[in-house]
Design a protein around this motif. Sequence first.
Motif, PDB file in Angstrom:
ATOM      1  N   TYR A   1     -87.537 -18.774  78.569  1.00  0.00           N
ATOM      2  CA  TYR A   1     -86.086 -18.439  79.173  1.00  0.00           C
ATOM      3  C   TYR A   1     -85.137 -18.762  77.988  1.00  0.00           C
ATOM      4  O   TYR A   1     -85.051 -19.779  77.568  1.00  0.00           O
ATOM      5  N   SER A   2     -84.384 -17.633  77.915  1.00  0.00           N
ATOM      6  CA  SER A   2     -83.397 -17.858  76.801  1.00  0.00           C
ATOM      7  C   SER A   2     -82.214 -17.160  77.380  1.00  0.00           C
ATOM      8  O   SER A   2     -82.245 -15.717  77.417  1.00  0.00           O
TER       9      SER A   2
ATOM     10  N   GLY B   1     -89.812 -25.328  73.188  1.00  0.00           N
ATOM     11  CA  GLY B   1     -88.743 -24.391  72.942  1.00  0.00           C
ATOM     12  C   GLY B   1     -87.840 -25.003  71.814  1.00  0.00           C
ATOM     13  O   GLY B   1     -88.695 -25.657  70.795  1.00  0.00           O
ATOM     14  N   TRP B   2     -86.620 -24.792  71.768  1.00  0.00           N
ATOM     15  CA  TRP B   2     -85.942 -25.022  70.580  1.00  0.00           C
ATOM     16  C   TRP B   2     -84.234 -25.207  71.110  1.00  0.00           C
ATOM     17  O   TRP B   2     -84.056 -24.826  72.019  1.00  0.00           O
ATOM     18  N   ALA B   3     -83.787 -26.352  70.488  1.00  0.00           N
ATOM     19  CA  ALA B   3     -82.290 -26.671  70.632  1.00  0.00           C
ATOM     20  C   ALA B   3     -81.470 -27.159  69.717  1.00  0.00           C
ATOM     21  O   ALA B   3     -82.153 -27.549  68.673  1.00  0.00           O
TER      22      ALA B   3
ATOM     23  N   THR C   1     -92.328 -21.623  80.224  1.00  0.00           N
ATOM     24  CA  THR C   1     -92.932 -22.562  79.718  1.00  0.00           C
ATOM     25  C   THR C   1     -92.180 -23.176  78.060  1.00  0.00           C
ATOM     26  O   THR C   1     -92.392 -24.199  77.850  1.00  0.00           O
ATOM     27  N   LEU C   2     -91.278 -22.139  77.823  1.00  0.00           N
ATOM     28  CA  LEU C   2     -90.271 -22.401  76.783  1.00  0.00           C
ATOM     29  C   LEU C   2     -88.848 -22.087  77.082  1.00  0.00           C
ATOM     30  O   LEU C   2     -88.664 -21.323  78.105  1.00  0.00           O
ATOM     31  N   THR C   3     -87.804 -22.598  76.374  1.00  0.00           N
ATOM     32  CA  THR C   3     -86.488 -22.420  76.718  1.00  0.00           C
ATOM     33  C   THR C   3     -85.567 -22.811  75.595  1.00  0.00           C
ATOM     34  O   THR C   3     -86.363 -23.251  74.491  1.00  0.00           O
ATOM     35  N   SER C   4     -84.441 -22.562  75.324  1.00  0.00           N
ATOM     36  CA  SER C   4     -83.651 -22.674  74.207  1.00  0.00           C
ATOM     37  C   SER C   4     -82.081 -22.941  74.601  1.00  0.00           C
ATOM     38  O   SER C   4     -81.893 -22.213  75.825  1.00  0.00           O
ATOM     39  N   GLY C   5     -81.275 -23.730  73.903  1.00  0.00           N
ATOM     40  CA  GLY C   5     -79.882 -23.871  74.234  1.00  0.00           C
ATOM     41  C   GLY C   5     -79.273 -24.982  73.109  1.00  0.00           C
ATOM     42  O   GLY C   5     -79.809 -25.272  72.264  1.00  0.00           O
ATOM     43  N   ASN C   6     -77.988 -25.257  73.636  1.00  0.00           N
ATOM     44  CA  ASN C   6     -77.304 -26.086  72.655  1.00  0.00           C
ATOM     45  C   ASN C   6     -77.044 -27.289  73.621  1.00  0.00           C
ATOM     46  O   ASN C   6     -77.118 -27.436  74.805  1.00  0.00           O
ATOM     47  N   ASP C   7     -76.278 -28.361  73.022  1.00  0.00           N
ATOM     48  CA  ASP C   7     -75.606 -29.264  73.736  1.00  0.00           C
ATOM     49  C   ASP C   7     -75.097 -29.240  75.032  1.00  0.00           C
ATOM     50  O   ASP C   7     -75.389 -29.504  76.094  1.00  0.00           O
TER      51      ASP C   7
END
Length: 555
Positions: A241-242, A315-317, A287-293
Amino acid sequence: MSTSAIIGSPLTASPLPGPLFKVLEDTCKRCADREAIVAEDGRLSYTALKAHVDAAAKSMLGLGLQRGDHVGILLGNSAKWAVLYYAAASIGLVTVPLNTRFKMEELGYALKHEDIKALFTTDSFLGKIDFVGMLRRIEPAIDKSLPGQKLPDLRNLVVVGNTVPAAAMSWSAFASRGGVISDQQLGRVRAAVMPDDLMLIQFTSGTTANPKGVMLPHSAMLGNAASVCRRMGVKGTDRYYSPRPFSHVAGTTMSLLVSLVGGCTLITASRFDAAEALRTMETEACTLTSGNDTMFLMMLDDPTASQRELVLRGGWAAAGEEVMMRVMEELGAYEICNAYGLSEAGPNVILSDRTDPPELRAAGWGRPHWGMQCVVVDPETGDACEDGIPGEICVRGWSVMKGYYKRQEETDAALEANGWLHTGDLGQTDIKGRLQFLGRLKDMFRVGGENVAPLEVEAVLLQHPAVAMAQVVGIPDERLGEVPAAFIVLRRGQKVDKDSLIDFCADRCANYKVPRHLAFVENFDKIGMTESNKIQKNRLRDHAIQLFSKDKEKA
């Protein structure tokens, strides 16, 4: 520059040079029946994606577009966006993503300066932004015949929706243009596309009316995506999910291309809404996601968060330590990686590995991707800094941009002849060959001669149980030059007074870092947010100066 201060591996070629069509073809064969993309305008399997891309590529050739031509996309995240992006790249066209938040002057500049020959847009966005009306004011010829006098390069305008000007064509009319192009013609055009060809011109998310267009080739973007996949441990069975805007390189590389290279399913949205994001991640078993603060704090503070049965693993942040730990513990994304990057580097420079200890990932420590190098230098002298000494991050290797489109002076200022890109960002290295991002150099301020990075103070404020979001800027002060000013969003149902928060900081950091001014806000929407949900520090600083100067006058 001292070679002993350089971290990373020996310089190599891109680990996945492409070009894009070879990667697309391979993934679609391997993952034929798997869902490729899930968006508001539909779901496409990899087989269906390939068919749609082939059809759109033929239609683009039917418009007369040729290798190297620039095409603009002014749409929200959607399956159509992905199809157009892949179709353009597959035949050697250069995509120019256009921000859906652009105002008329910004859009007009982008269309003209980037020499866009075909524009794909929707008639309106989110039911309130009239793109056709905006384009009509920029180039009146869309109601008569293109090209016009204002945008002499724009020869094709394709509109998704019901309001189609006289000189434009509907999506169905565009689709019919591909009928004159054979499979053999399409194959010959694709065979001529090279890894070093430009794939994207990405606008920097600057604050000026005339942002710079970053030129990125296939080899940089695909290599970056492949390297990110490796660190994140992307599997074909993952559902990612992004909602990161496709008009930003975090969307084109870190969302679309990461999913394509990894052969997983990308689930996206045309706009970010915290409650909707949580619902989607639950119902789509992401199962994965991404985002910022900002994005993660909005989700963590949403009243529905504790009710969701999520199956996130990673995922990554791009986030601070407190936020990262909460994402791991409260959302269950225990393998999430911390990312640092910028458009000019394709974009990812540093990504922690999912197997790194949680505390290292939370703190933002990571190594350059294979074949890339970094060094931290004193921004005044250019000398390399020792481990633990903050300085400007510089990076070189296969992921770095070719330059800014038609902006040679700015290119020369950013790129040294030996390939080093000056990022304008603050970081430090350690003896293990890792790098940690500390903030933007332009956001740094000096309090009585001491340097302060806003992220340091924000990290302390976020430790308070009542604080959901914190933003810090430096504002002028007669005695100290500058002092910290903080804006706080409280967690739902929590209360705390200004003095208590300031005392909380005073107990945990040096006196010069303690906010001298503090205000509570409901959110940062009115003050200024970018399309990628980043808070605009320059606008926040202007707001702080105006707000707190009034407080001084009252005192």
